[in-house]
Write a protein that holds these residues in place. Sequence first.
Motif, PDB file in Angstrom:
ATOM      1  N   GLU A 186       8.928  -5.432  12.266  1.00 32.33           N
ATOM      2  CA  GLU A 186       7.645  -4.752  12.423  1.00 32.33           C
ATOM      3  C   GLU A 186       7.347  -3.861  11.223  1.00 32.33           C
ATOM      4  O   GLU A 186       6.217  -3.822  10.734  1.00 32.33           O
ATOM      5  CB  GLU A 186       7.633  -3.935  13.708  1.00 32.33           C
ATOM      6  N   LEU A 187       8.354  -3.159  10.733  1.00 30.72           N
ATOM      7  CA  LEU A 187       8.178  -2.320   9.543  1.00 30.72           C
ATOM      8  C   LEU A 187       7.803  -3.155   8.323  1.00 30.72           C
ATOM      9  O   LEU A 187       6.910  -2.786   7.554  1.00 30.72           O
ATOM     10  CB  LEU A 187       9.448  -1.526   9.252  1.00 30.72           C
ATOM     11  N   GLN A 188       8.485  -4.270   8.142  1.00 27.03           N
ATOM     12  CA  GLN A 188       8.183  -5.131   7.000  1.00 27.03           C
ATOM     13  C   GLN A 188       6.758  -5.659   7.078  1.00 27.03           C
ATOM     14  O   GLN A 188       6.050  -5.696   6.073  1.00 27.03           O
ATOM     15  CB  GLN A 188       9.181  -6.283   6.931  1.00 27.03           C
ATOM     16  N   ALA A 189       6.323  -6.046   8.277  1.00 22.80           N
ATOM     17  CA  ALA A 189       4.958  -6.544   8.444  1.00 22.80           C
ATOM     18  C   ALA A 189       3.943  -5.446   8.143  1.00 22.80           C
ATOM     19  O   ALA A 189       2.923  -5.698   7.481  1.00 22.80           O
ATOM     20  CB  ALA A 189       4.769  -7.080   9.864  1.00 22.80           C
ATOM     21  N   GLU A 190       4.210  -4.233   8.593  1.00 23.29           N
ATOM     22  CA  GLU A 190       3.299  -3.119   8.337  1.00 23.29           C
ATOM     23  C   GLU A 190       3.257  -2.777   6.849  1.00 23.29           C
ATOM     24  O   GLU A 190       2.181  -2.533   6.287  1.00 23.29           O
ATOM     25  CB  GLU A 190       3.725  -1.902   9.149  1.00 23.29           C
ATOM     26  N   LEU A 191       4.397  -2.777   6.191  1.00 19.98           N
ATOM     27  CA  LEU A 191       4.429  -2.521   4.750  1.00 19.98           C
ATOM     28  C   LEU A 191       3.643  -3.581   3.997  1.00 19.98           C
ATOM     29  O   LEU A 191       2.885  -3.261   3.071  1.00 19.98           O
ATOM     30  CB  LEU A 191       5.874  -2.471   4.236  1.00 19.98           C
ATOM     31  N   LYS A 192       3.799  -4.826   4.379  1.00 18.84           N
ATOM     32  CA  LYS A 192       3.067  -5.909   3.736  1.00 18.84           C
ATOM     33  C   LYS A 192       1.561  -5.720   3.929  1.00 18.84           C
ATOM     34  O   LYS A 192       0.773  -5.865   3.009  1.00 18.84           O
ATOM     35  CB  LYS A 192       3.507  -7.257   4.282  1.00 18.84           C
ATOM     36  N   ARG A 193       1.158  -5.335   5.146  1.00 22.29           N
ATOM     37  CA  ARG A 193      -0.261  -5.109   5.434  1.00 22.29           C
ATOM     38  C   ARG A 193      -0.808  -3.983   4.567  1.00 22.29           C
ATOM     39  O   ARG A 193      -1.898  -4.065   4.011  1.00 22.29           O
ATOM     40  CB  ARG A 193      -0.444  -4.781   6.915  1.00 22.29           C
ATOM     41  N   ILE A 194      -0.033  -2.909   4.423  1.00 22.13           N
ATOM     42  CA  ILE A 194      -0.470  -1.770   3.617  1.00 22.13           C
ATOM     43  C   ILE A 194      -0.641  -2.163   2.152  1.00 22.13           C
ATOM     44  O   ILE A 194      -1.600  -1.765   1.491  1.00 22.13           O
ATOM     45  CB  ILE A 194       0.530  -0.603   3.745  1.00 22.13           C
ATOM     46  N   LEU A 195       0.285  -2.960   1.660  1.00 19.57           N
ATOM     47  CA  LEU A 195       0.279  -3.319   0.235  1.00 19.57           C
ATOM     48  C   LEU A 195      -0.754  -4.390  -0.108  1.00 19.57           C
ATOM     49  O   LEU A 195      -1.134  -4.505  -1.264  1.00 19.57           O
ATOM     50  CB  LEU A 195       1.663  -3.763  -0.194  1.00 19.57           C
ATOM     51  N   ASP A 196      -1.171  -5.149   0.865  1.00 22.64           N
ATOM     52  CA  ASP A 196      -2.170  -6.205   0.600  1.00 22.64           C
ATOM     53  C   ASP A 196      -3.582  -5.702   0.569  1.00 22.64           C
ATOM     54  O   ASP A 196      -4.003  -4.714   0.708  1.00 22.64           O
ATOM     55  CB  ASP A 196      -2.063  -7.316   1.644  1.00 22.64           C
TER      56      ASP A 196
END
Length: 67
Positions: A57-67
């Motif tokens: 979940e953290l990785q998905a949220e980080l990816k969303r933030i960076l995109d």
Amino acid sequence: MDEHFKKRFTEIARSNPKGSVMDLMLSSVLAKHGVSDNALRNISPERRRQIKKITNELQAELKRILD
């Protein structure tokens, strides 16, 4: 989310190899709470699944933030 934090986080994430930001964050959190590598190796399968779920979940949220 604070725009300054988002900008700084994005700069750090893009300047480091993939995954290094997550590694740094997790290492910091674990160290803050006194959790060692050895302690993680000896956890129950249920706790292991919970940790993997949270990490994903953290990785998905980080990816969303960076995109």
